[in-house]
Design a protein around this motif. Structure first.
Motif, short mmCIF file in Angstrom:
data_model
loop_
_atom_site.label_atom_id
_atom_site.label_comp_id
_atom_site.label_asym_id
_atom_site.label_seq_id
_atom_site.Cartn_x
_atom_site.Cartn_y
_atom_site.Cartn_z
N TYR A 1 0.84 -1.20 0.00
CA TYR A 1 0.00 0.00 0.00
C TYR A 1 0.87 1.25 0.00
O TYR A 1 0.38 2.35 -0.21
CB TYR A 1 -0.92 0.02 1.23
CG TYR A 1 -1.82 -1.20 1.38
CD1 TYR A 1 -2.02 -2.09 0.32
CD2 TYR A 1 -2.46 -1.46 2.57
CE1 TYR A 1 -2.83 -3.20 0.47
CE2 TYR A 1 -3.29 -2.57 2.74
CZ TYR A 1 -3.47 -3.44 1.68
OH TYR A 1 -4.28 -4.53 1.83
N GLU B 1 -11.26 -3.68 2.80
CA GLU B 1 -11.72 -3.01 4.01
C GLU B 1 -12.42 -3.98 4.96
O GLU B 1 -12.37 -3.82 6.19
CB GLU B 1 -12.64 -1.85 3.64
CG GLU B 1 -13.02 -0.96 4.81
CD GLU B 1 -13.69 0.32 4.37
OE1 GLU B 1 -14.23 1.01 5.26
OE2 GLU B 1 -13.68 0.63 3.16
N THR C 1 -10.35 -3.97 8.81
CA THR C 1 -10.93 -3.40 10.03
C THR C 1 -10.57 -4.22 11.26
O THR C 1 -10.60 -3.70 12.38
CB THR C 1 -12.47 -3.32 9.90
OG1 THR C 1 -12.98 -4.63 9.60
CG2 THR C 1 -12.88 -2.36 8.81
N ARG D 1 -3.49 -1.35 13.00
CA ARG D 1 -3.31 -0.24 12.05
C ARG D 1 -4.38 -0.25 10.97
O ARG D 1 -4.19 0.31 9.89
CB ARG D 1 -1.91 -0.31 11.41
CG ARG D 1 -0.77 -0.29 12.40
CD ARG D 1 0.57 -0.61 11.74
NE ARG D 1 0.94 0.34 10.74
CZ ARG D 1 2.06 0.24 10.00
NH1 ARG D 1 2.89 -0.79 10.18
NH2 ARG D 1 2.35 1.15 9.09
N PRO E 1 -7.32 1.34 10.38
CA PRO E 1 -7.73 2.61 9.76
C PRO E 1 -6.65 3.19 8.84
O PRO E 1 -6.97 3.72 7.76
CB PRO E 1 -7.98 3.52 10.97
CG PRO E 1 -8.36 2.58 12.07
CD PRO E 1 -7.50 1.37 11.84
N GLU E 2 -5.39 3.10 9.25
CA GLU E 2 -4.31 3.61 8.41
C GLU E 2 -4.23 2.83 7.10
O GLU E 2 -4.09 3.42 6.01
CB GLU E 2 -2.98 3.52 9.15
CG GLU E 2 -1.79 4.01 8.34
CD GLU E 2 -0.45 3.73 9.00
OE1 GLU E 2 0.57 4.22 8.50
OE2 GLU E 2 -0.44 3.00 10.04
N ILE F 1 -6.61 1.10 5.63
CA ILE F 1 -7.79 1.36 4.81
C ILE F 1 -7.63 2.68 4.06
O ILE F 1 -7.97 2.78 2.86
CB ILE F 1 -9.05 1.37 5.69
CG1 ILE F 1 -9.36 -0.05 6.17
CG2 ILE F 1 -10.25 1.94 4.93
CD1 ILE F 1 -10.42 -0.12 7.24
N GLU F 2 -7.10 3.68 4.73
CA GLU F 2 -6.89 4.96 4.06
C GLU F 2 -5.85 4.83 2.95
O GLU F 2 -5.99 5.43 1.88
CB GLU F 2 -6.45 6.02 5.06
CG GLU F 2 -6.24 7.41 4.46
CD GLU F 2 -7.48 7.95 3.74
OE1 GLU F 2 -7.29 8.74 2.78
OE2 GLU F 2 -8.62 7.59 4.11
N ARG F 3 -4.82 4.00 3.17
CA ARG F 3 -3.83 3.76 2.12
C ARG F 3 -4.48 3.10 0.90
O ARG F 3 -4.19 3.46 -0.24
CB ARG F 3 -2.71 2.86 2.65
CG ARG F 3 -1.88 3.40 3.79
CD ARG F 3 -1.04 4.59 3.44
NE ARG F 3 -0.16 4.39 2.30
CZ ARG F 3 0.76 5.29 1.92
NH1 ARG F 3 0.92 6.41 2.61
NH2 ARG F 3 1.50 5.08 0.87
N HIS G 1 -7.64 3.33 -0.01
CA HIS G 1 -8.45 4.34 -0.69
C HIS G 1 -7.58 5.28 -1.53
O HIS G 1 -7.96 5.67 -2.64
CB HIS G 1 -9.26 5.14 0.33
CG HIS G 1 -10.34 4.34 0.99
ND1 HIS G 1 -11.00 4.75 2.12
CD2 HIS G 1 -10.87 3.12 0.69
CE1 HIS G 1 -11.90 3.85 2.48
NE2 HIS G 1 -11.83 2.84 1.62
N ASN G 2 -6.42 5.63 -0.99
CA ASN G 2 -5.52 6.52 -1.73
C ASN G 2 -5.02 5.86 -3.02
O ASN G 2 -4.90 6.52 -4.06
CB ASN G 2 -4.32 6.91 -0.86
CG ASN G 2 -4.68 7.93 0.20
OD1 ASN G 2 -5.66 8.67 0.06
ND2 ASN G 2 -3.90 7.99 1.27
N ARG H 1 -7.86 6.09 -5.55
CA ARG H 1 -8.06 7.45 -6.07
C ARG H 1 -6.95 7.82 -7.05
O ARG H 1 -7.22 8.40 -8.11
CB ARG H 1 -8.09 8.44 -4.90
CG ARG H 1 -9.39 8.43 -4.10
CD ARG H 1 -9.48 9.62 -3.17
NE ARG H 1 -8.49 9.54 -2.10
CZ ARG H 1 -8.74 9.02 -0.90
NH1 ARG H 1 -9.93 8.51 -0.63
NH2 ARG H 1 -7.80 9.01 0.03
#
Length: 689
Positions: free
Chosen positions: A68, A290, A294, A298, A300-301, A303-305, A307-308, A311
């Motif tokens: 990620y 995701e 969950t 780590r 949440p970190e 999951i954000e990676r 999503h990035n 995008r």
């Protein structure tokens, strides 16, 4: 921070000496940990007398979740996936090995270039191994890591000698050596752009030659780039490298962001994709991640990676104008990339490259399809070119037909144990399936065989187009021009010449293939199901991935589950069973035939398209080391699908195991509770759809 793809360009006069640490990857995990923490009393020369680790996969060099990231953070994650690891995050980077040493088949598995960057960013400059997997070695070469299989050279370094670069590149061909000399693929390209050595297209240029060619050589020769500047009557030669024009290029969200950064950094912010209509971008690997992240540290970190990554990929695809195959409205993805390429894109005679080792799946329709890393795809986005080392070809003659209850997955697992294919004998080669038995295999079964060629260490696999191919393509949505008929003069371009050369010929009598299972740790741990006498209780069963999520795979699962339903049987309590389709088309196929209802009625959860559990990023992954999974996917490397133990098997065996709650044949599944049956028992005739 130097972005991925930035090389130092060092030239052919470079010399190399030992000036740093040496990490020797032995079979003993304690010896590895001792080297890293400084407690080892053994010198590198003494460690080389210990058994070296073979078949170190890219999942072991860097676990999937670490991908990620795509910057220097990768160095902190080097070798975190190593089996029986006894060191923590950042340990390899702190040790800063100049040299890493291991045994046979270094870099098996995924095409992810993150693995070589994890090594590079932890300090690695040279990698020694007894042999290398093709994609891994090419990725090393592209980013400036020198690879060598000559342990006499390693011995000279350990003795304090200073050696010329050419001592490490003696087995490379001229172009490979030039890329190494110039610090990587981008350095090579810059040097040749400055010299103006691109070469201009010649009107009607044809590269030929009088010797007989096999179909792989013909396809490569038909796509040669003018920049090769070959004489018009020259033919390709096995072992030589050529720049080839790719017909199709694709990547997924794991790799696109890294490659996009390289593309912009190397070619400029205004650079555009060459022929964007032949570029595809898939969000398929992490579309269900995701759901499992969950529950992880780590979470949440991570999951954000994820999503990035999605995008960034979508932005790049929109900017470049390529096809974006994104999320499905019903959850998951529209398709796994390999399934989509076969279902909608691949044509006989195409050269197809993708940032995934299982790109070879498209060989089912007669394409030369193979995986590449981030550097190669970034370069190919710009000029459609990919450097191809012409492979030797192993011809696999299929004779007769498979018995009922035995399928292509069993055949492939059988091939992995064949004395002419096992070990490192297929590294960088192509498996060409021929013979009368090919006509008995539908396109989905052919896709399974081609898909798992990389598990045998091969570059790719393919079938020459035939009536099965033509019938499949004629029914495909948006069918293009038909494949030439068998008696067409044009058909000679897609068939091997009668006197073509092969590195080996393997004959397989299909009726002698048994139901197989690969024991945990490696697909090559394949044995006949009948030989497994232990009572293997399972926690999870997973039927899916690009290998086990096709339409015919659904037929096989359904045939077993229908038998179970007719006898009032279902998945027992304590077992989690999943069937995951490979594309929206397969989901529709299964729904129209009532399979989705059937699966749910016997206690199986149906999942939307995604790589999912196969890449440790979706339902079906293991959660602890003591969990046991039987799976229809293609790989069971340590950590690949979680920390548990994974057995690989056919859709028939996966479905039977789900109902029995233990590794089982279909007949054993049907025995009354408390009875025992041999795992070799034949599948009833009614099972085969």
């Amino acid at each position: 921070m130097r972005p991925p793809g930035e090389s130092t360009g060092q030239g052919p006069d470079r010399t190399i000496r030992l000036r740093g640490n040496v990490l020797v990857l032995t079979e003993d995990p304690g010896l590895i940990a001792a080297q890293l923490d400084g407690s080892s009393a053994l010198t590198p020369a003494q460690l080389l007398r210990e058994p070296l680790r073979n078949n170190i996969s890219t999942d072991e060099i860097i676990p999937g979740w670490c991908c990620y990231w795509y910057d220097e953070k990768l160095g902190d994650y080097a070798y975190l996936g190593l089996r029986e690891r006894r060191f923590g995050e950042g340990a390899v980077k702190a040790f800063a090995p100049q040299i890493v040493v291991s045994g046979e088949a270094k870099g098996s598995g995924s095409s992810r270039e993150h693995a070589v960057y994890a090594e590079k960013y932890s300090g690695v400059e040279l990698v020694f191994a007894r042999s290398f997997e093709r994609i891994y070695q090419q990725n090393c070469r592209n980013v400036g890591i020198v690879t060598c299989d000559d342990f006499d050279v390693l011995g000279a370094l350990l003795d304090g000698e200073t050696l010329p670069l050419e001592a490490f590149t003696r087995s490379a061909n001229d172009i490979e050596r030039a890329i190494i000399d110039l610090g990587g693929l981008f350095g090579f390209n810059r040097e040749h752009r400055e010299r103006g050595e691109h070469g201009e297209p010649r009107d009607g240029a044809q590269f030929g030659g009088s010797r007989p060619l096999n179909v792989v050589e013909k396809i490569i020769q038909s796509r040669l780039s003018p920049r090769n500047l070959l004489p018009a009557d020259a033919g390709v030669r096995v072992g030589e490298s050529y720049f080839v024009q790719a017909d199709v290029r694709f990547s997924h969200e794991y790799v696109t962001p890294m490659a996009a950064g390289m593309f912009t950094q190397q070619f400029g912010a205004d650079a555009t994709l060459a022929d964007p209509d032949s570029c595809y971008f898939f969000q398929d690997h992490l579309s269900l991640a995701e759901q499992v992240l969950t529950r992880r540290p780590r979470g949440p970190e991570l999951i954000e990676r994820v999503h990035n990554l999605g995008r960034r990929q979508q932005e790049f695809a929109a900017l470049g104008g390529g096809h974006f195959i994104g999320p499905s409205d019903t959850g998951g993805s529209r398709a796994i990339c390999h399934n989509y390429i076969v279902e909608h894109v691949a044509r006989p005679g195409d050269v197809i490259i993708g940032t995934d080792s299982h790109t070879c799946t498209a060989g089912a329709v007669g394409a030369v399809a193979f995986g590449v890393g981030a550097t190669d795809i970034a370069n190919a986005w710009y000029n459609r070119e990919i450097l191809v080392k012409v492979p030797a070809v192993i011809r696999v003659d299929l004779l007769g037909r498979l018995r009922q209850g035995v399928c292509a997955k069993d055949l492939m697992l059988t091939l992995l144990t064949h004395p002419m294919i096992e070990g490192s004998q297929t590294l960088g080669r192509v498996l060409l399936f021929t013979g009368e038995g090919c006509a008995t295999l539908n396109m989905d079964e052919r896709a399974t065989l081609c898909n798992m060629a990389v598990e045998a260490g091969a570059m790719t696999a393919l079938f020459e187009p035939d009536r099965v191919t033509r019938a499949y393509l004629a029914e495909r949505p948006g069918a293009a021009a038909p494949v030439p008929a068998a008696d067409s003069a044009d058909d000679t371009a897609l068939t091997s010449d009668a006197d073509a050369s092969y590195s080996a010929v393997v004959a397989i009598t299909l009726a002698e293939v048994d139901a197989m299972v690969a024991l945990p740790g490696d697909p090559r741990n394949a044995v006949p199901l009948a030989s497994v006498h232990d009572d293997v209780e399972v926690d999870k069963v997973y039927g899916g991935s690009c290998t086990g999520g096709k339409a015919y795979d659904m037929d096989m699962y359904a045939s077993v589950f229908e038998l179970a339903r007719s006898r009032g049987m279902s998945v027992p309590e304590g077992v989690q069973a999943y069937i995951q389709v490979g594309s929206e088309s397969v989901m529709k196929y299964a729904d129209e035939r009532g399979y989705l209802t059937l699966f749910e009625q016997v206690g199986v959860q149906v999942l939307p398209p995604s790589c999912g559990a196969c890449i440790n990023a979706g339902p079906g992954v293991s959660e602890s080391p003591d969990e046991v999974t039987v799976s229809a996917q293609n790989r069971n490397f340590p950590g690949r699908s979680g920390p548990g133990q994974v057995y690989l098997a056919s859709p028939y065996v996966v479905a039977a195991t789900a109902i029995a709650g233990r590794l089982s044949s279909v007949e054993a599944m049907l025995m009354a509770p408390g009875q025992r049956a041999s795992a070799s028992a034949a599948v009833p005739t009614e099972v085969r759809p």
